[in-house]
Design a protein around this motif. Structure first.
Motif, short mmCIF file in Angstrom:
data_model
loop_
_atom_site.label_atom_id
_atom_site.label_comp_id
_atom_site.label_asym_id
_atom_site.label_seq_id
_atom_site.Cartn_x
_atom_site.Cartn_y
_atom_site.Cartn_z
N ALA A 1 0.92 -1.13 -0.16
CA ALA A 1 -0.14 0.09 0.05
C ALA A 1 0.72 1.19 0.01
N ASP A 2 2.14 1.08 0.21
CA ASP A 2 3.11 2.10 0.32
C ASP A 2 3.26 2.89 -1.08
N GLY A 3 2.78 4.07 -1.35
CA GLY A 3 2.78 4.69 -2.64
C GLY A 3 3.64 5.99 -2.48
N ASP A 4 4.23 6.19 -1.24
CA ASP A 4 5.00 7.45 -1.33
C ASP A 4 6.35 7.78 -1.87
N ASP A 5 6.68 8.84 -2.63
CA ASP A 5 7.94 8.99 -3.12
C ASP A 5 8.31 7.94 -4.09
N ARG A 6 7.39 7.33 -4.82
CA ARG A 6 7.78 6.34 -5.77
C ARG A 6 6.62 6.36 -6.90
N ASP A 7 6.90 5.79 -8.05
CA ASP A 7 5.75 5.74 -8.94
C ASP A 7 5.44 4.53 -9.67
N PHE A 8 6.09 3.63 -8.80
CA PHE A 8 5.34 1.96 -9.10
C PHE A 8 4.97 1.32 -7.90
N LEU B 1 6.59 -14.56 3.90
CA LEU B 1 7.30 -14.18 5.11
C LEU B 1 7.14 -12.77 5.18
N VAL B 2 6.88 -12.15 4.32
CA VAL B 2 6.66 -10.46 4.40
C VAL B 2 5.59 -10.14 3.19
N ARG B 3 4.64 -9.09 3.50
CA ARG B 3 3.77 -8.69 2.49
C ARG B 3 4.62 -7.98 1.41
N ALA B 4 5.41 -6.93 1.68
CA ALA B 4 6.51 -6.39 0.88
C ALA B 4 7.58 -6.04 1.49
N VAL B 5 8.56 -5.57 0.54
CA VAL B 5 9.84 -4.98 1.22
C VAL B 5 10.36 -4.20 0.23
N GLU B 6 11.05 -2.99 0.50
CA GLU B 6 11.39 -2.13 -0.33
C GLU B 6 12.66 -1.69 0.21
N GLY B 7 13.70 -1.64 -0.46
CA GLY B 7 15.07 -0.92 0.02
C GLY B 7 15.23 0.58 -0.80
N ARG B 8 15.83 1.48 -0.17
CA ARG B 8 16.20 2.79 -0.57
C ARG B 8 17.50 3.17 -0.37
N GLU C 1 18.30 2.46 3.29
CA GLU C 1 16.93 2.32 4.19
C GLU C 1 16.17 1.04 3.89
N LEU C 2 15.51 0.31 4.62
CA LEU C 2 15.01 -0.71 4.12
C LEU C 2 13.48 -0.76 4.96
N ARG C 3 12.48 -0.75 4.25
CA ARG C 3 11.07 -0.70 4.59
C ARG C 3 10.36 -2.19 4.66
N VAL C 4 9.85 -2.84 5.51
CA VAL C 4 9.31 -4.11 5.45
C VAL C 4 8.02 -4.02 5.96
N ASP C 5 6.94 -4.37 5.19
CA ASP C 5 5.86 -4.52 5.50
C ASP C 5 5.50 -5.97 5.92
N PRO C 6 5.08 -6.38 7.12
CA PRO C 6 5.26 -7.73 7.57
C PRO C 6 3.94 -8.46 7.02
N ALA C 7 3.90 -9.50 7.30
CA ALA C 7 2.60 -10.68 6.83
C ALA C 7 1.76 -10.05 7.79
N THR C 8 0.32 -10.16 7.02
CA THR C 8 -0.94 -10.18 7.93
C THR C 8 -1.88 -11.29 7.88
N GLN D 1 8.13 -1.63 9.46
CA GLN D 1 9.34 -1.55 10.11
C GLN D 1 10.22 -1.02 9.25
N VAL D 2 10.98 0.04 9.50
CA VAL D 2 11.84 0.76 8.91
C VAL D 2 13.35 0.78 9.43
N PHE D 3 14.39 0.09 8.68
CA PHE D 3 15.48 0.17 9.44
C PHE D 3 16.60 0.99 8.45
N ARG D 4 17.43 1.74 9.20
CA ARG D 4 18.52 2.46 8.49
C ARG D 4 19.96 2.70 8.80
#
Length: 512
Positions: free
Chosen positions: A16-23, A361-368, A394-401, A455-458
């Motif tokens: 569901a994360d749509g901030d600062d990206r176009d995909f 394991l996760v719903r989604a993961v995105e690195g920056r 930076e790593l953003r992890v959307d956990p499984a639900t 979860q956001v890791f930096r």
């Protein structure tokens, strides 16, 4: 015994994360068989329906190439794929599994186009290893001739095929295709120099490999499974295997191919050249563990005459020894795409904007990765830093639900930031190099047991002096070693649900 009902459908797109990206992230599988393969049993419509039920947005039908398939199967399959596209809200690519002369198998993907079937047929008839072997020896066993099975002649045949494909794409109507090596380390026949040869012969076309093979249930003990290796990775060196590999290279590590999972191994050696080489994860679905149906017609004569196995037969009895999960049920290749259409998904695969995950394991993961102001870049991309400057990671992890196929809601326990130095192209004398000893985990993040929500890791890489790449790896932590690395899977005793991993493709950082 685990439940094998389809996983709940995720919203579309999966993050569901749509901030600062176009995909958005879209889940798929590029290695799926139907009754048009000599050893599979589900219809085209069944596979498409099941893929969508398991939450996939896109999929590729990849039936085995070979002399019997080449006669008529592509033409027979084409209208069924067209009908499935009309019936189900999922992108269905038409492809094939190419028997690479002198090596293993590969996925051949082409876009939705009226000329795609013709391209597939002409390629298969001219360059499929099984077709060539049958042509050389029409009355004998398949895959026995030196020029097809191994040696420099076979390697050249594979390169000739890629050269033909590149030229056909340059001058033809379809205009694009992708090739990805399947289960690369299974038999040891994919040497480092072969991989480099494929990549160099068809840049932008032959773009990567299965970082994790299908057949993930194969290691479950009988009677539920076959008591083999995960991915059926339980081979030993053969006459055409690369002699530099040890036996652990023939095994999966946490369900992933050793060339991907071994820290500083072949994948890292390829990335250290600074060139793209991407990973995926797939089902290689032929028949599902715990299913009660069997192949419609087992005779080779039926396949030769009809180009398919016929409709599967419902028996009402569990058919023991099946080793696959349905497409999307366990393995997912998630691509970042601005739109859910054929060309956009292919472009995302080509660019490496991909993460792969097992068992939900996760719903989604995105690195920056950032080298200055702005959102930075994600998987498969390239950025530049001034020499001696800092790189923010930076790593953003959307956990499984939702529960996965084991009935549990999985949780990641640890995420690693892995960095390797880019040292440049290897010399011609070093094309069988398959180690990158400088690859290292620069930061690890433990996930609190009661963590919820994103979860956001930096971390920051300070004073960067040399080009590098950054990739990410996560796990449920249950079977990792003391340093957080995957262990070699045990043959006949590796429950895939108890050892879950997620890998991402890298970001390259150049220095100026």
């Amino acid at each position: 015994m685990h439940s094998h009902a389809p996983s709940p459908l995720p919203p579309d797109p999966i993050s569901a994360d749509g901030d600062d990206r176009d995909f958005a992230w879209y889940a798929g599988d590029h290695h799926i068989h139907t009754t048009f393969s000599r050893d599979a049993m589900y219809s085209v419509d069944d596979q498409v329906r099941r893929a969508r039920e398991c939450g996939l947005d896109w999929m590729v039908i990849t039936d085995h190439g070979g002399p019997d398939h080449a006669k008529q199967s592509v033409a027979l399959q084409t209208p069924l794929i067209a009908e499935a596209r009309r019936r189900h809200p999922v992108l269905v690519f038409q492809g094939m599994e190419w028997n690479i002369p002198g090596a293993e198998h590969a996925t051949f993907i082409a876009p939705e186009h009226e000329d795609t079937p013709d391209l597939l047929q002409r390629f298969e008839r001219a360059f499929d290893g099984d077709v060539l072997a049958a042509r050389q020896n029409p009355t004998g066993p398949r895959l026995i001739e030196h020029s097809v099975q191994g040696g420099p002649e076979a390697e050249q045949l594979g390169l000739d095929a890629l050269a033909w494909l590149v030229e056909e794409l340059r001058t033809g109507t379809v205009g694009e295709a992708l090739v990805l090596s399947n289960h690369p380390m299974r038999t040891g026949r994919v040497s480092p120099s072969k991989v480099r040869g494929w990549r160099d012969a068809a840049p932008g076309v032959f773009v990567g490999w299965e970082g994790a093979p299908g057949h993930q249930a194969a290691a479950l003990p009988a009677p539920l499974g076959r008591g083999r290796g995960r991915g059926q990775y339980d081979e030993s060196p053969g006459p055409w295997s690369f002699p530099g590999y040890d036996l652990d290279q023939y095994r999966t590590w946490g369900g992933f191919d050793a060339a991907t999972a071994r820290m500083g191994g072949l994948w890292d050696a390829l990335l250290a050249e600074g060139l793209p080489w991407w990973i995926t994860a797939n089902s290689d679905n032929h028949f599902d563990i715990g299913d009660t149906v069997r192949v419609g017609n087992l005779s080779r004569e039926h396949y030769r005459e009809h180009g398919s196995r016929g409709e599967p037969v419902e028996t009402g009895v569990v058919q023991h020894g099946y080793v696959d999960f349905a497409p999307g049920f366990y393995s997912r290749t998630c691509v970042g795409s601005p739109a859910r259409d054929y060309r956009s998904v292919m472009a995302a695969l080509r660019s490496g904007r991909v993460f792969v995950v097992h068992g939900g394991l996760v719903r989604a993961v995105e690195g920056r990765v950032r080298t200055g102001p702005g959102p930075g870049v994600t998987f498969g991309a390239r950025t530049t830093v001034e020499r001696g400057g800092d790189v923010e990671v930076e790593l953003r992890v959307d956990p499984a639900t939702a529960p996965n196929g084991s009935g549990q809601v999985p949780r990641s326990a640890r995420w690693d930031v892995i960095v390797g130095t880019v040292t440049g192209r290897v010399a011609d004398t070093d094309r069988d190099l398959f180690e990158a000893p400088g690859t290292r985990v620069v930061e690890s993040f433990e996930v609190p047991a009661r963590a919820s929500g994103r979860q956001v890791f930096r971390t920051t890489l300070r004073g960067v002096a040399d080009p590098l790449y950054v990739r990410f790896r996560g796990s449920d932590g249950r079977h990792a070693d003391a340093d957080g690395h995957p262990r070699v899977d045990r043959i006949g005793d590796s429950d895939p649900w108890d050892d879950l991993w997620c890998y991402t493709n890298p970001v390259f950082v150049d220095v100026r």
